[in-house]
Motif scaffolding. Structure first.
Motif, short mmCIF file in Angstrom:
data_model
loop_
_atom_site.label_atom_id
_atom_site.label_comp_id
_atom_site.label_asym_id
_atom_site.label_seq_id
_atom_site.Cartn_x
_atom_site.Cartn_y
_atom_site.Cartn_z
N SER A 731 -16.37 -1.75 6.83
CA SER A 731 -15.73 -1.15 8.00
C SER A 731 -14.41 -0.50 7.56
O SER A 731 -13.86 -0.85 6.50
N PRO A 732 -13.89 0.45 8.31
CA PRO A 732 -12.61 1.07 7.95
C PRO A 732 -11.47 0.06 7.81
O PRO A 732 -10.61 0.22 6.94
N GLN A 734 -11.75 -3.05 6.77
CA GLN A 734 -11.91 -3.72 5.48
C GLN A 734 -11.42 -2.83 4.34
O GLN A 734 -10.75 -3.30 3.42
N ILE A 735 -11.77 -1.58 4.41
CA ILE A 735 -11.33 -0.66 3.35
C ILE A 735 -9.80 -0.58 3.33
O ILE A 735 -9.18 -0.62 2.27
N GLU A 736 -9.21 -0.47 4.48
CA GLU A 736 -7.75 -0.39 4.57
C GLU A 736 -7.11 -1.66 4.02
O GLU A 736 -6.07 -1.61 3.33
N SER A 737 -7.72 -2.82 4.29
CA SER A 737 -7.20 -4.08 3.78
C SER A 737 -7.27 -4.13 2.26
O SER A 737 -6.33 -4.60 1.59
N TYR A 738 -8.36 -3.63 1.66
CA TYR A 738 -8.49 -3.60 0.20
C TYR A 738 -7.43 -2.69 -0.41
O TYR A 738 -6.83 -3.03 -1.44
N LEU A 739 -7.22 -1.52 0.20
CA LEU A 739 -6.21 -0.61 -0.32
C LEU A 739 -4.81 -1.20 -0.22
O LEU A 739 -3.95 -0.95 -1.06
N GLU A 740 -4.57 -2.02 0.81
CA GLU A 740 -3.27 -2.64 0.99
C GLU A 740 -2.99 -3.62 -0.14
O GLU A 740 -1.90 -3.66 -0.70
N CYS A 741 -3.99 -4.45 -0.49
CA CYS A 741 -3.91 -5.36 -1.65
C CYS A 741 -5.30 -5.95 -1.87
O CYS A 741 -5.82 -6.65 -0.99
N PRO A 742 -5.92 -5.69 -3.03
CA PRO A 742 -7.28 -6.21 -3.26
C PRO A 742 -7.38 -7.73 -3.16
O PRO A 742 -8.36 -8.26 -2.65
N TYR A 743 -6.36 -8.43 -3.64
CA TYR A 743 -6.42 -9.90 -3.62
C TYR A 743 -6.30 -10.43 -2.20
O TYR A 743 -6.95 -11.42 -1.83
N LYS A 744 -5.47 -9.80 -1.41
CA LYS A 744 -5.35 -10.20 0.00
C LYS A 744 -6.66 -9.96 0.72
O LYS A 744 -7.11 -10.80 1.52
N TRP A 745 -7.30 -8.81 0.45
CA TRP A 745 -8.60 -8.53 1.06
C TRP A 745 -9.61 -9.60 0.69
O TRP A 745 -10.35 -10.12 1.54
N LYS A 875 -22.21 2.88 2.74
CA LYS A 875 -22.49 2.75 4.16
C LYS A 875 -21.26 2.23 4.88
O LYS A 875 -20.50 1.41 4.36
N LEU A 876 -21.12 2.70 6.13
CA LEU A 876 -19.95 2.33 6.92
C LEU A 876 -20.35 2.12 8.37
O LEU A 876 -21.26 2.79 8.88
N LEU A 877 -19.69 1.18 9.02
CA LEU A 877 -19.84 0.99 10.45
C LEU A 877 -18.48 0.62 11.02
O LEU A 877 -17.57 0.22 10.30
N GLY A 878 -18.32 0.81 12.33
CA GLY A 878 -17.04 0.49 12.94
C GLY A 878 -16.91 1.09 14.32
O GLY A 878 -17.78 1.85 14.78
N THR A 879 -15.83 0.73 15.00
CA THR A 879 -15.59 1.17 16.37
C THR A 879 -14.20 1.76 16.48
O THR A 879 -13.21 1.07 16.16
N ALA A 880 -14.13 3.00 16.92
CA ALA A 880 -12.84 3.65 17.12
C ALA A 880 -12.31 3.29 18.50
O ALA A 880 -13.05 3.31 19.49
N ASP A 881 -11.02 2.97 18.61
CA ASP A 881 -10.45 2.56 19.89
C ASP A 881 -10.62 3.65 20.94
O ASP A 881 -11.02 3.38 22.08
N LYS A 916 -2.00 3.95 5.39
CA LYS A 916 -3.04 3.51 6.31
C LYS A 916 -4.09 4.61 6.45
O LYS A 916 -3.76 5.78 6.62
N VAL A 917 -5.37 4.19 6.41
CA VAL A 917 -6.44 5.19 6.38
C VAL A 917 -7.47 4.98 7.48
O VAL A 917 -8.42 5.78 7.60
N GLN A 918 -7.35 3.96 8.30
CA GLN A 918 -8.40 3.64 9.25
C GLN A 918 -8.69 4.80 10.19
O GLN A 918 -9.85 5.20 10.36
N ALA A 919 -7.65 5.37 10.80
CA ALA A 919 -7.86 6.48 11.73
C ALA A 919 -8.39 7.71 11.02
O ALA A 919 -9.21 8.47 11.58
N LEU A 920 -7.93 7.95 9.76
CA LEU A 920 -8.42 9.10 9.00
C LEU A 920 -9.90 8.94 8.65
O LEU A 920 -10.66 9.93 8.64
N ILE A 921 -10.35 7.72 8.36
CA ILE A 921 -11.78 7.50 8.09
C ILE A 921 -12.59 7.79 9.34
O ILE A 921 -13.64 8.47 9.28
#
Length: 1023
Positions: A731-732, A734-745, A875-881, A916-921
């Motif tokens: 999901s976007p 999850q991707i954003e969390s990995y980019l923020e810090c892989p270990y935190k993700w 593959k990606l899935l998710g819900t935009a607000d 932050k990339v969620q909205a851009l994705i």
């Protein structure tokens, strides 16, 4: 000593010394035929039973309970001044006595304050000096009764107070108007004793001289402390008794150790090092088991009775086989250890000593609340009792939810009970109960109790005992303890002693007409005797004789007598453990006003005990003081230790010779025993011998996933309709969390290191706000036929939002815990929820100015329409607000946030960060699936400060349409907005390749990334 000829009665300070006296007489062949050897109190009790009037001595518990009942009496009761109507209140620090309004010194139950502290002018109990601290009003009266009743001055003052003699007249001379009501209360208490056919020992002591037969009686007070005023008056009134007092030695201060006894000092750096140092001392004193020819513990197996339930739980007679070793003779033990808290020290050191082949015994006392039964019953009572008076409050929007009940009881209390041996539950069932409670903020105490009553007889019995002091419940629990044969005999005996202590407190409370509160207040101040012995397997319990090591307290060790051991270790000799000052509480002030002086002092008692300990050893006297306390602050030697050291100094007034960390002159530093924190593992193992290597474990990989596990970095997903997708799908967020810090993700998303407790924090508040805003816009379209909030529609929008918030609040209790429901259970949380509602209501004004040429068209839009879409090669899935669209097919992605930071702005890429990339994705996916032209990927904050961040096409959207935004950081005006989306996708594709290759090295993009990271020990942690 031929006491059969010299004396008829030999009186000792306490029962232990009386028993020791009899043993020494028997060992020396001296006959005690016809000689009474007892403690003074036991002797007086026996005399009263023979010659008294039939009344029974009141116990300390009964005294305190009856005085508490008098203290809790009505406003016109004995401890209230009749002239002013105010209740007596004592300040034990200054000796002043004051009167306060009756309501000022009561708690919510109507009881006078009686916490362990001095009752000061403002009615608040504050800590006092001494081991027990200053006293509350009822305990002040109890102390006065114990010390003063039977003395003419005290009895006259009580009589005059009862008869209404004016303050300052007669026997009340020197008293104040606040002390007289206390004396009047004591008079009422004594009348109540007479009604109950009970008597104070002091009263009996005053009456006995008239009742005893006047025949010659030779009385020896052996090893005596200074006589109390009551004892002096008794012997003065019995001239036919020939009384000899042999004062206990040492009252004037320590002396040098006896000739031939080596004095050594032990200085562990802290309590963590003391058990290991003590084990070294025992090894040096007794040698190893091999030196003594016994079977090694390793060969013989673990200590008898060691079931893993505690560090050491053995009982007398549990071992079998043959014990080989020294003959104990008449000594109490080869090594006697006198500690402040012997039970704790025994638990830490005994297992290691048993493994070395030594027999170790404990004689000590443990606080009721520190026993397994005491902890269990006190925890259960707190769970059952707290907040019962609060009732159930109706909360608007929550129906029958009762947050006042939830916030007043602590789930930890029930969990502590469930994990105790007295719950009748397996550990698995106890942990499940704990998890169920923690996962449900709406759990009610009544429901939990009903659940436990239904299938847990132990709970039902303990509940009746905790709330009603039920006698039958106590009998059931006693039988249950006796059936716990998987526990050692010593453990069972300790729990039975604790149960009987509670029964005694309950009987005293019932005698005084008090409830369970009073009984539990009293029992928590009690201590129960604990004794046990542990030995290696292969030892015969019947042939023990004296143990190798005896761990006990100072008083018990002092009562063993001279030469009772080879090595005497006196521990915890710090000023904090053994203060020399006498407590100056309110009872002492009142007694001194009546001329009842203190017969003894804390310093004199400490000196006598230390003198006895000096003479207990025949080989070595080892004095221990930790150099640092639990806060790593330096400790200071107690007074008697300083005085003992001064015996070996040429000039006790000098300071140069003791100006060192040990406060010892050079002549006493020979043979010092030191142990620090440098050998932490050795301290924990209580041995310097390297542990044998049983297995070699390779250090785990950090920052990478092994090749075998890389296929599990992203687990398969189950899509709508039950289809299982095996290839990686993200999901976007999850991707954003990995980019923020892989270990935190990895910790948060893959390992899911979530808290067990149902929360009330940013996650739950965020979900509540998102759902409310989604519902609001849905009803805007349905009820108002409008898609967007405008300034003209604000009144209607506010009304609609209020209705939406009310309905969503009412819905929360009906949601599943997994849906992140938002349920407040305290007044603080209710205020936080109200603040969130205000933020959402205020957000409408901001919304009316936002993107006036666009209108919300897609709400909570599933960009994959129940399936998956392709993005960045995966593959990606998710819900935009929300997706806002204008009349020309352009769109802006809206992502709601409770707060935003600088990382949300497009401008961070100039710093080499992706941000932050969620909205851009979502914008890129919408561009492909809906055919719209994205011109903005915006993060809109509905929090306290309404603002916007993200990225937008400055050639399409005017700055004025994006209020409270740093436009220079977010605007894309020099290139097409689609280039930003493509650039983001390329960067995400590279990051996903690293993720699937197992790269989870900690690389926090900003200090903010570490703020909510569960890996607190991360080496790259920032901020």
């Amino acid at each position: 000593m031929d006491t059969s000829i010299a004396y008829d009665v030999v009186l000792l300070p306490d029962t232990d010394r009386a028993v020791a006296y009899r043993k020494r007489a028997a060992d020396s062949g001296c006959s005690l035929m016809g000689v009474t050897v007892a403690a003074f109190g036991a002797w007086v009790r026996d005399l009263w039973e023979l010659y008294g009037d039939g009344r029974t001595f009141v116990s300390r518990l009964e005294r305190e309970a009856l005085l508490r009942a008098a203290c809790e009496g009505p406003a016109e009761g004995c401890c209230v001044d009749p002239k002013s109507g105010k209740r007596a209140q004592l300040d034990g620090a200054s000796g002043r006595c004051v009167l306060a309004e009756a309501g000022d010194v009561r708690d919510g139950s109507g009881r006078c304050e009686s916490a362990e502290g001095r009752i000061a002018d403002d009615g608040v109990a504050s800590a006092g000096a001494g081991e027990t601290g200053a006293l509350g009003l009822d305990r002040v009266a109890a102390a006065c009764v114990a010390a003063g009743v039977g003395l003419p001055a005290f009895d006259a003052a009580v009589r005059d107070a009862r008869q209404g003699v004016p303050v300052g007249a007669g026997a009340l001379e020197g008293m104040t108007c606040a002390e007289v009501p206390v004396l009047r209360m004591i008079g009422g208490y004594l009348d109540r004793l007479a009604q109950l056919e009970l008597i104070e020992p002091g009263q009996a002591l005053a009456l006995l001289p008239e009742l005893l037969p006047q025949r010659p009686l030779r009385v020896l007070l052996e090893d005596a402390a200074p006589l109390t005023p009551g004892q002096e008056a008794f012997f003065s009134a019995c001239p036919w008794m020939g009384v000899e007092v042999r004062a206990a030695s040492g009252s004037q201060g320590p002396v040098r150790a006896p000739e031939g006894v080596r004095v050594r000092f032990a200085f562990p750096s802290g309590q963590y090092a003391w058990p290991a140092l003590l084990a070294d001392i025992v090894r040096d004193a007794l040698g190893t088991v091999a030196d003594r020819g016994a079977v090694p513990a390793a060969a013989a197996g673990p200590a008898a009775g060691d079931d893993g339930a505690s560090s050491c739980e053995d009982a007398f007679g549990d071992a079998d086989g043959c014990r080989v070793g020294r003959s104990a003779g008449t000594q109490a033990a080869a090594v006697v250890v006198a500690a402040k808290d012997p039970a704790v020290l025994f638990g830490r050191v005994a297992p290691a000593l048993v493994r070395q082949g030594h027999v170790v015994a404990l004689r000590g006392r443990r606080r009721f609340a520190d026993t397994a039964f005491g902890r269990a019953i006190c925890s259960l009572r707190r769970f059952l009792d707290e907040g019962q008076a609060g009732g159930v409050s109706h909360i608007e929007g929550y129906g029958d939810i009762a947050p006042t009940d939830v916030e007043r009881w602590d789930r930890v209390d029930l969990a502590d009970w469930a994990l105790s041996p007295f719950s009748g539950m397996t550990r698995k069932a106890a942990f499940k109960l704990d998890a169920d409670m923690r996962a449900d903020r709406t759990a009610r105490r009544s429901d939990l109790c009903a659940r436990l009553r239904g299938d847990n007889p132990m709970f039902a019995a303990m509940e009746r005992l905790a709330l009603q002091l039920d006698v039958q419940a106590a009998a059931e629990l006693e039988a249950a303890v006796r059936r716990m044969t998987n526990r050692s005999e010593a453990w069972r005996a300790e729990q039975l002693a604790a149960l009987r202590a509670l029964q005694r407190a309950a009987d005293a409370a019932k005698l005084a007409g008090l409830g369970a509160d009073a009984a539990f207040d009293q029992v928590q101040r009690l201590k129960v005797n604990v004794s046990r012995i542990v030995a290696p397997r292969g030892c015969d319990g019947a042939a023990f004789g004296a143990p190798d090591v005896l761990v006990t307290d100072q008083n018990t060790a002092a009562s063993l007598g001279s030469g009772s051991c080879e090595v005497c270790v006196v521990a915890d000799l710090t000023s904090g453990a053994y203060p020399a000052a006498d407590p100056e509480d309110a009872s002492r002030v009142l007694l001194e006003h009546l001329g009842v002086k203190r017969a003894d002092s804390a310093l004199a008692r400490m000196r006598r005990v230390f003198f006895a300990l000096e003479h207990a050893a025949t080989d070595q006297l080892i004095l221990e003081r930790c150099l640092n306390d639990s806060s790593a602050d330096p400790t200071y030697p107690c007074v008697v230790l300083e005085e003992f050291v001064d015996c070996y100094r040429d000039d006790p007034t000098a300071t140069e010779d003791i100006d060192n960390p040990y406060s010892l002159p050079e002549r006493l530093q020979d043979g010092m025993l030191l142990r620090g924190e440098d050998a932490l593992c050795s301290n924990d193992a209580l041995s310097d011998v390297p542990a044998p290597e049983t297995a070699r474990i390779e250090p785990p990989l950090t920052g990478a996933v092994s090749a075998e596990a890389r296929s599990l970095v992203v687990l398969p997903r189950v899509l709508q309709g039950g289809q299982v997708l095996d290839e990686p799908c993200l999901s976007p967020s999850q991707i954003e969390s990995y980019l923020e810090c892989p270990y935190k993700w990895f910790a948060q998303r893959r390992l899911r290191l979530d808290d067990l407790d149902e929360g009330f924090g940013p996650l739950e508040m965020g979900d509540f706000a998102h759902n409310a805003l989604h519902s609001f816009y849905k009803h805007m379209s349905e009820d108002l036929s409008e898609a967007k909030v405008t300034p003209q529609l604000l009144p209607q929008a506010r009304k609609l939002m209020a209705d939406v918030l009310a309905r969503h609040k009412a819905l929360q209790p009906h949601l599943r815990q997994s849906e992140n429901r938002l349920i407040p259970t305290s007044q603080v949380e209710h205020r936080e929820l109200a603040e969130l509602e205000r933020k959402l209501m205020d957000y409408l004004d901001f919304e009316a100015e936002l993107l006036p040429t666009f209108a919300p068209k897609y709400l909570e839009y599933d960009v994959a329409c129940g399936g998956v879409v392709d993005y960045a090669g995966h593959k990606l899935l998710g819900t935009a607000d929300r997706i806002d669209v204008d009349g020309e097919g352009r769109c802006a992605i809206i992502d709601y946030k409770g707060s935003i930071s600088g990382s949300y702005a497009l401008g961070v890429r100039e710093e080499g960060r992706l941000g932050k990339v969620q909205a851009l994705i979502y914008a890129q996916v919408v561009r492909r699936t809906l055919g719209l032209e994205p011109v903005g990927a915006l993060y809109v904050c509905y929090g306290r400060r309404k603002m916007i961040s993200g990225a937008y096409d400055g050639r399409v959207i005017e700055n004025a349409h994006l209020p409270n935004m740093r436009h220079k950081d977010c605007m894309c005006a020099d290139r097409p907005f689609s280039d930003v989306l493509d650039e983001t996708e390329e960067a995400v594709a590279a990051a996903l390749e690293r993720m699937l290759a197992g790269d989870i090295r900690p690389r926090p993009e900003t200090p903010e990334a570490c703020k909510w990271c569960p890996v607190s020990s991360c080496p790259e942690r920032r901020g």
